[in-house]
Design a protein around this motif. Structure first.
Motif, PDB file in Angstrom:
ATOM      1  N   PHE A  82     -48.008 -32.510  41.677  1.00  0.00           N
ATOM      2  CA  PHE A  82     -46.749 -31.796  41.891  1.00  0.00           C
ATOM      3  C   PHE A  82     -46.946 -30.325  42.272  1.00  0.00           C
ATOM      4  O   PHE A  82     -45.987 -29.649  42.634  1.00  0.00           O
ATOM      5  N   LEU A  83     -48.195 -29.836  42.251  1.00  0.00           N
ATOM      6  CA  LEU A  83     -48.474 -28.446  42.649  1.00  0.00           C
ATOM      7  C   LEU A  83     -48.986 -28.317  44.079  1.00  0.00           C
ATOM      8  O   LEU A  83     -48.911 -27.241  44.661  1.00  0.00           O
ATOM      9  N   VAL A  84     -49.486 -29.398  44.647  1.00  0.00           N
ATOM     10  CA  VAL A  84     -50.086 -29.353  45.980  1.00  0.00           C
ATOM     11  C   VAL A  84     -49.016 -28.955  47.008  1.00  0.00           C
ATOM     12  O   VAL A  84     -47.970 -29.589  47.102  1.00  0.00           O
ATOM     13  N   ASP A  85     -49.279 -27.885  47.757  1.00  0.00           N
ATOM     14  CA  ASP A  85     -48.380 -27.359  48.798  1.00  0.00           C
ATOM     15  C   ASP A  85     -47.029 -26.883  48.259  1.00  0.00           C
ATOM     16  O   ASP A  85     -46.066 -26.775  49.015  1.00  0.00           O
ATOM     17  N   ALA A  86     -46.924 -26.596  46.991  1.00  0.00           N
ATOM     18  CA  ALA A  86     -45.643 -26.204  46.394  1.00  0.00           C
ATOM     19  C   ALA A  86     -45.343 -24.727  46.616  1.00  0.00           C
ATOM     20  O   ALA A  86     -46.218 -23.876  46.476  1.00  0.00           O
ATOM     21  N   THR A  87     -44.088 -24.456  46.949  1.00  0.00           N
ATOM     22  CA  THR A  87     -43.565 -23.094  46.957  1.00  0.00           C
ATOM     23  C   THR A  87     -42.925 -22.816  45.607  1.00  0.00           C
ATOM     24  O   THR A  87     -43.007 -21.713  45.083  1.00  0.00           O
ATOM     25  N   ASN A  88     -42.294 -23.842  45.038  1.00  0.00           N
ATOM     26  CA  ASN A  88     -41.608 -23.742  43.755  1.00  0.00           C
ATOM     27  C   ASN A  88     -41.718 -25.093  43.061  1.00  0.00           C
ATOM     28  O   ASN A  88     -41.702 -26.135  43.715  1.00  0.00           O
ATOM     29  N   VAL A  89     -41.817 -25.079  41.738  1.00  0.00           N
ATOM     30  CA  VAL A  89     -41.831 -26.311  40.949  1.00  0.00           C
ATOM     31  C   VAL A  89     -40.883 -26.120  39.777  1.00  0.00           C
ATOM     32  O   VAL A  89     -40.907 -25.077  39.125  1.00  0.00           O
ATOM     33  N   TYR A  90     -40.039 -27.107  39.547  1.00  0.00           N
ATOM     34  CA  TYR A  90     -39.133 -27.066  38.399  1.00  0.00           C
ATOM     35  C   TYR A  90     -38.983 -28.474  37.838  1.00  0.00           C
ATOM     36  O   TYR A  90     -39.412 -29.449  38.453  1.00  0.00           O
ATOM     37  N   ARG A  91     -38.367 -28.573  36.653  1.00  0.00           N
ATOM     38  CA  ARG A  91     -38.257 -29.875  35.987  1.00  0.00           C
ATOM     39  C   ARG A  91     -36.807 -30.154  35.624  1.00  0.00           C
ATOM     40  O   ARG A  91     -36.093 -29.288  35.140  1.00  0.00           O
ATOM     41  N   THR A  92     -36.391 -31.396  35.874  1.00  0.00           N
ATOM     42  CA  THR A  92     -35.087 -31.892  35.431  1.00  0.00           C
ATOM     43  C   THR A  92     -35.336 -32.849  34.269  1.00  0.00           C
ATOM     44  O   THR A  92     -36.475 -33.024  33.837  1.00  0.00           O
ATOM     45  N   ARG A  93     -34.319 -33.494  33.791  1.00  0.00           N
ATOM     46  CA  ARG A  93     -34.476 -34.430  32.678  1.00  0.00           C
ATOM     47  C   ARG A  93     -35.414 -35.585  33.031  1.00  0.00           C
ATOM     48  O   ARG A  93     -36.185 -36.043  32.202  1.00  0.00           O
ATOM     49  N   GLU A  94     -35.365 -36.046  34.276  1.00  0.00           N
ATOM     50  CA  GLU A  94     -36.146 -37.222  34.672  1.00  0.00           C
ATOM     51  C   GLU A  94     -37.286 -36.944  35.647  1.00  0.00           C
ATOM     52  O   GLU A  94     -38.164 -37.780  35.819  1.00  0.00           O
ATOM     53  N   TYR A  95     -37.268 -35.774  36.310  1.00  0.00           N
ATOM     54  CA  TYR A  95     -38.235 -35.520  37.376  1.00  0.00           C
ATOM     55  C   TYR A  95     -38.839 -34.126  37.298  1.00  0.00           C
ATOM     56  O   TYR A  95     -38.204 -33.182  36.843  1.00  0.00           O
ATOM     57  N   ILE A  96     -40.069 -34.025  37.804  1.00  0.00           N
ATOM     58  CA  ILE A  96     -40.681 -32.741  38.124  1.00  0.00           C
ATOM     59  C   ILE A  96     -40.555 -32.638  39.640  1.00  0.00           C
ATOM     60  O   ILE A  96     -40.947 -33.549  40.369  1.00  0.00           O
ATOM     61  N   VAL A  97     -39.972 -31.544  40.104  1.00  0.00           N
ATOM     62  CA  VAL A  97     -39.643 -31.412  41.524  1.00  0.00           C
ATOM     63  C   VAL A  97     -40.516 -30.345  42.172  1.00  0.00           C
ATOM     64  O   VAL A  97     -40.590 -29.215  41.697  1.00  0.00           O
TER      65      VAL A  97
END
Length: 82
Positions: free
Chosen positions: A9-24
């Motif tokens: 989930f970090l590869v090529d990420a500009t931003n990372v955040y988490r919801t109840r069901e997903y890491i985006v």
């Protein structure tokens, strides 16, 4: 020497955040074409697993808001990963 694996989930990420069901993972791109200039986001939704949650919490432990927030863009495309 220990090899450190970067979480998917970090590869090529500009931003990372988490919801109840997903890491985006957001990959934000500045687009410029005949229609104008705008921000575009390629979002990848990774289903939360105990491993991903643990990695996320270790990586972002110092955040004021642990789960983070989405960066708003004019357009987006979503992909879902189990």
């Amino acid at each position: 020497m220990q090899v450190v694996k970067i979480p998917d989930f970090l590869v090529d990420a500009t931003n990372v955040y988490r919801t109840r069901e997903y890491i985006v993972r957001q990959e934000i791109v500045l687009r410029d074409d005949e229609l104008g200039t705008y921000l575009f986001s390629r979002d990848t939704y990774f289903l939360c697993t105990s491993k991903r949650d643990r990695e996320f919490e270790e990586l972002f432990a110092d955040r004021a808001d642990l789960n983070g927030r989405r960066i708003r863009t004019a357009m987006y495309v979503r992909t879902y990963i189990d």
